[in-house]
Structure formats: structure tokens, C-alpha cells
Design a protein around this motif. Structure first.
Motif, mmCIF file in Angstrom:
data_model
loop_
_atom_site.group_PDB
_atom_site.id
_atom_site.type_symbol
_atom_site.label_atom_id
_atom_site.label_comp_id
_atom_site.label_asym_id
_atom_site.label_seq_id
_atom_site.Cartn_x
_atom_site.Cartn_y
_atom_site.Cartn_z
ATOM 1 N N VAL A 142 -58.439 -7.820 -52.266
ATOM 2 C CA VAL A 142 -58.352 -9.283 -52.206
ATOM 3 C C VAL A 142 -59.228 -9.904 -53.292
ATOM 4 O O VAL A 142 -58.822 -10.873 -53.956
ATOM 5 N N ALA A 143 -60.417 -9.344 -53.510
ATOM 6 C CA ALA A 143 -61.304 -9.854 -54.560
ATOM 7 C C ALA A 143 -60.658 -9.698 -55.936
ATOM 8 O O ALA A 143 -60.761 -10.590 -56.788
ATOM 9 N N LEU A 187 -57.905 -12.331 -56.233
ATOM 10 C CA LEU A 187 -58.496 -13.659 -56.443
ATOM 11 C C LEU A 187 -59.070 -13.809 -57.848
ATOM 12 O O LEU A 187 -59.000 -14.879 -58.444
ATOM 13 N N GLY A 232 -60.784 -5.709 -48.701
ATOM 14 C CA GLY A 232 -61.569 -6.812 -49.248
ATOM 15 C C GLY A 232 -61.713 -6.717 -50.758
ATOM 16 O O GLY A 232 -61.688 -7.731 -51.459
ATOM 17 N N CYS A 284 -65.999 -10.839 -50.426
ATOM 18 C CA CYS A 284 -64.791 -10.321 -49.774
ATOM 19 C C CYS A 284 -65.000 -8.960 -49.105
ATOM 20 O O CYS A 284 -64.439 -8.710 -48.030
ATOM 21 N N ILE A 343 -66.744 -9.213 -45.662
ATOM 22 C CA ILE A 343 -65.805 -9.826 -44.715
ATOM 23 C C ILE A 343 -64.747 -8.812 -44.299
ATOM 24 O O ILE A 343 -64.392 -8.715 -43.116
ATOM 25 N N GLY A 344 -64.260 -8.013 -45.245
ATOM 26 C CA GLY A 344 -63.275 -6.972 -44.922
ATOM 27 C C GLY A 344 -63.846 -5.902 -44.009
ATOM 28 O O GLY A 344 -63.173 -5.440 -43.081
ATOM 29 N N VAL A 366 -67.053 -12.274 -56.477
ATOM 30 C CA VAL A 366 -66.059 -12.449 -55.413
ATOM 31 C C VAL A 366 -66.062 -11.230 -54.484
ATOM 32 O O VAL A 366 -65.909 -11.360 -53.274
ATOM 33 N N ALA A 367 -66.281 -10.042 -55.042
ATOM 34 C CA ALA A 367 -66.337 -8.830 -54.216
ATOM 35 C C ALA A 367 -67.544 -8.857 -53.283
ATOM 36 O O ALA A 367 -67.481 -8.314 -52.174
#
Length: 108
Positions: free
Chosen positions: A33-34, A37, A30, A68, A71-72, A64-65
Motif C-alpha cells: 500500500v505504501a 501511495l 502495508g 502503513c 497499521i498493516g 509512507v511505509a
């Protein structure tokens, strides 16, 4: 004098996934991904259309982290549960040799 007693027992051996490790791996994924993004935004600063505030890239990464990473972690936990259901069905019986040692003092 010590006296040993042997018992042969049967137990079921079942493998299970490491929940903590899979959840940490999901959190790290996650975070990656952050980071991706955050780099997808153009420029060095991001301006909010509603408030007009300028946010720097580390601030955007943090925001964003915050979305993310949980969710991760949740996805890593879900993968662990699915693996537990799939792998947990396979059990096997094993024989266990259990030895109990009792130390008895001399009665002399």
C-alpha cells in the motif's frame, strides 16, 4: 529391563491461527500500500509546502511505509484475533494413548 505403562487419556483439540504469519502478511500488505501511495504522487520529487524541502521518491516511500506497515501489522493481528474467536469455538475430544517407558537396571 524396561517396563512400559499405557494410559489412555482424553484431550480437547482446538485449531488456532498463526499470529506471526498473519501479522507479517499484514506488514507486507502495508508495504505494498505504501508503494502504491508513493507512485500516486506526480513527478520524481515531492516538495514540502511548509518547509520547501524536496523529498525524493525513496524518501517518500520510507515516510509512507513508516505509517502503513505498522497499521498493516496491527490489522493482521486483529484478523488473527477474530479468526481465533471464530475458529477457536470448535473443539473436539480426541483419545491419546500415552506410553511411559521406565528403564530399571537388573538387580542381579
Amino acid at each position: 529391563m524396561s517396563q512400559a505403562e499405557h494410559h489412555i487419556e482424553t484431550a480437547q483439540l482446538r485449531r488456532s491461527p498463526r499470529y506471526g504469519r498473519l501479522m507479517v502478511a499484514g506488514g507486507v500488505l502495508g508495504l505494498v500500500v505504501a508503494f502504491v501511495l508513493t507512485l500516486a504522487f506526480d513527478g520524481t520529487q515531492v516538495k514540502s509546502e511548509n518547509t520547501g524541502v524536496l523529498y525524493s521518491m525513496p524518501q517518500v516511500l520510507g515516510f509512507v511505509a513508516l505509517i502503513c506497515v505498522p497499521i498493516g501489522v496491527a490489522l493482521g493481528g486483529a484478523v488473527a484475533l477474530i479468526l481465533d474467536r471464530v475458529v477457536g469455538r470448535r473443539t473436539r475430544d480426541v483419545r491419546i494413548d500415552r506410553e511411559t517407558v521406565v528403564d530399571r537396571p537388573d538387580a542381579s
